[in-house]
Design a protein around this motif. Sequence first.
Motif, short mmCIF file in Angstrom:
data_model
loop_
_atom_site.label_atom_id
_atom_site.label_comp_id
_atom_site.label_asym_id
_atom_site.label_seq_id
_atom_site.Cartn_x
_atom_site.Cartn_y
_atom_site.Cartn_z
N ALA A 37 1.26 -1.18 0.44
CA ALA A 37 0.24 -0.26 -0.22
C ALA A 37 0.45 1.86 -0.12
O ALA A 37 0.40 1.86 -1.10
CB ALA A 37 -1.00 0.20 0.96
N TYR A 38 1.56 1.31 0.57
CA TYR A 38 2.54 2.12 0.47
C TYR A 38 3.71 3.00 -0.83
O TYR A 38 3.42 3.67 -0.75
CB TYR A 38 4.37 2.14 2.18
CG TYR A 38 5.12 3.07 2.13
CD1 TYR A 38 4.65 4.22 2.94
CD2 TYR A 38 6.09 3.29 1.43
CE1 TYR A 38 5.35 5.43 2.99
CE2 TYR A 38 6.79 4.47 1.66
CZ TYR A 38 6.73 5.21 2.42
OH TYR A 38 7.70 6.54 2.69
N PHE A 39 3.72 1.70 -1.49
CA PHE A 39 4.51 1.61 -2.22
C PHE A 39 3.29 2.33 -3.80
O PHE A 39 4.18 2.85 -4.36
CB PHE A 39 5.54 0.74 -2.47
CG PHE A 39 6.91 1.55 -1.52
CD1 PHE A 39 8.05 1.85 -1.86
CD2 PHE A 39 6.88 -0.01 -0.42
CE1 PHE A 39 8.96 2.53 -0.79
CE2 PHE A 39 8.06 0.30 0.64
CZ PHE A 39 9.13 1.17 0.11
N LEU A 40 2.51 1.70 -3.32
CA LEU A 40 1.82 1.10 -4.71
C LEU A 40 0.41 1.88 -5.04
O LEU A 40 0.12 1.95 -5.89
CB LEU A 40 1.42 -0.42 -5.48
CG LEU A 40 3.05 -1.50 -5.60
CD1 LEU A 40 2.78 -2.63 -5.69
CD2 LEU A 40 3.89 -1.00 -6.37
N MET A 41 -0.33 2.24 -4.50
CA MET A 41 -1.63 2.67 -4.06
C MET A 41 -1.32 4.39 -3.95
O MET A 41 -0.31 5.05 -3.56
CB MET A 41 -1.93 2.31 -2.29
CG MET A 41 -2.39 0.98 -2.94
SD MET A 41 -3.48 0.44 -0.98
CE MET A 41 -5.29 1.21 -1.72
N ASP A 42 -2.61 5.33 -4.12
CA ASP A 42 -2.52 6.17 -3.90
C ASP A 42 -3.57 7.32 -3.26
O ASP A 42 -4.65 6.78 -3.44
CB ASP A 42 -2.69 6.97 -5.50
CG ASP A 42 -1.24 6.96 -6.64
OD1 ASP A 42 0.02 6.99 -6.69
OD2 ASP A 42 -1.47 5.36 -7.44
N ASN A 43 -3.13 8.61 -2.84
CA ASN A 43 -4.12 9.29 -2.10
C ASN A 43 -5.13 10.16 -3.06
O ASN A 43 -4.19 10.38 -4.15
CB ASN A 43 -3.62 9.89 -1.21
CG ASN A 43 -3.13 8.92 0.19
OD1 ASN A 43 -3.10 7.70 0.23
ND2 ASN A 43 -1.65 9.65 0.56
N LEU A 44 -6.25 10.85 -2.93
CA LEU A 44 -6.98 11.80 -4.22
C LEU A 44 -7.18 12.36 -3.06
O LEU A 44 -8.26 12.51 -2.09
CB LEU A 44 -8.00 11.12 -4.71
CG LEU A 44 -7.79 9.59 -5.96
CD1 LEU A 44 -9.61 8.49 -6.26
CD2 LEU A 44 -7.21 9.90 -7.09
#
Length: 521
Positions: free
Chosen positions: A233-240
């Motif tokens: 999650a830290y390296f591959l996900m995003d915040n909108l």
Amino acid sequence: MTVTSSRPTAAGSGAPRRTHRWIDDWRPEDEGFWAATGARVARRNLVWSIFAEHLGFSVWMIWSVSSALLAAVGFAFSAQQLFFLVAIPSLVGALLRLPYTFAVPAFGGRNWTVFSALALLVPTAGYAVAVTDTSTPYWVFCVIAAFAGLGGGNFASSMTNINFFYPAARKGTALGLNAAGGNLGVALIQLLLPVMVGGAGIFGLVGASSDGIHLQRAAYVYAALCLVAAGTAYFLMDNLSTATSSPREQLAALRSRHTWIMAFIYVGTFGSFMGYSSAMPLLIKLNFWRQPVPGVAGIGIDFAYYAFLGALVGSLTRPLGGWLADRLGGARVTLGAFVAMIVGTLGVLLTLTRLEPLPAAPTGAALAAIKADPSAFSFKPEVVAAVDANAAVFPWFLLAFLFVFAATGIGNGSAYKMIPALFRRDAEIATAPATVERHDALVAAGRQSSAALGIIGAVGALGGFLIPVSFNSPWVTTPLEATTAAFVAFTAFYVVCAIVTAVVYLRRPRAHAVVLADARI
């Protein structure tokens, strides 16, 4: 799409608030944007959201199968204590869903996924310690089970996050896949935990351990996987940056009649899925299996080979419900799911009338004598006869139960599709097409529906607490009587849910009605 290294605190402030992996330009309803970059980014976030949510569900339901193995490692808890133990995580998970929903706009979907995955180390560590000491008191198990409810909160934050990523036309399928991936965590924990701890084999591929059951192994495995989920999650996900929800929008969701009607409906679909998943291992053990101590060969149906099937079927049919809702309308599919659940529970009731009440298992001095010399124990003829008679009925019981699970999965997917569609339809009716007011109303509707998802998910998950408790109510004398009475109540409840769905969302529309039967809601 623009990915920036900072995010402003509020409109006009200009001061950076958070850093790393924030997306400021997100327009999923823009077909050009979606085709060029949106679909790829949304799909990547969906994949890793599914993984994290899957582990959350597994930790959430770890007691559903562990409770049926506690006696084998030396814990002497009553059936009522065990049913309450498996119900506690569902209650806590339901209560946490609301704050977890609002955490996504407050902290970012990617950031919260990292935190929520790491938080699961608390219940896994507690589990590892408690199950290795048979002197651990029951209340400690209850506290650890309550912390396992953190995994239930993950569902709300994950669904809220994915709801922001996808356009309206694809929400049903995306939310269905996200939820199904999480729901599969229930099936896999129920299938694999007995194997991991050495308590059972798996279809002849792996045999039961010869050196006994070691429940703590499951905690070690899932603690490691939670670290992996936090890392991905830290390296591959995003915040909108666009995933915001103001207090006004949250209050608007609370005031909406759709929120509370859909919460009631969701108790019938998701609450049933979670409640039945939690209780199924113990239901099979109490009504179809007898083994006073591990040293005695058990007779009847071993739950370890079948308990996972219900959650598996319900998980696999959930995306089907979302897919059908995208094409046929969520209300129609949800109504059909409730009709199927009524038929299924009537089928379960029919099989229950053919079961023989099993004599009470040995306790106290009698149980101590068996433990002292397991080789000298033999089952009484009446116990063998009752277990054999019930084993003959078990295939029909399982078939009817799996039919109910399939219907709950379809209902889960279709109900979740309805929620954003209802808020969107209200916005469309209240504004004129191709106007600024329509655009603003649709944006607000998306945020309100995300807030509603958390409220509805929280209320719906309460079924996961109520159902296990109902299966062994203290005012009912035998497990079979409790099970039968519970299914009578559940069937009546599904009838009410079907009526509410039909009357509120499928009646012929009046002028200015908020829901149209042909609006694919």
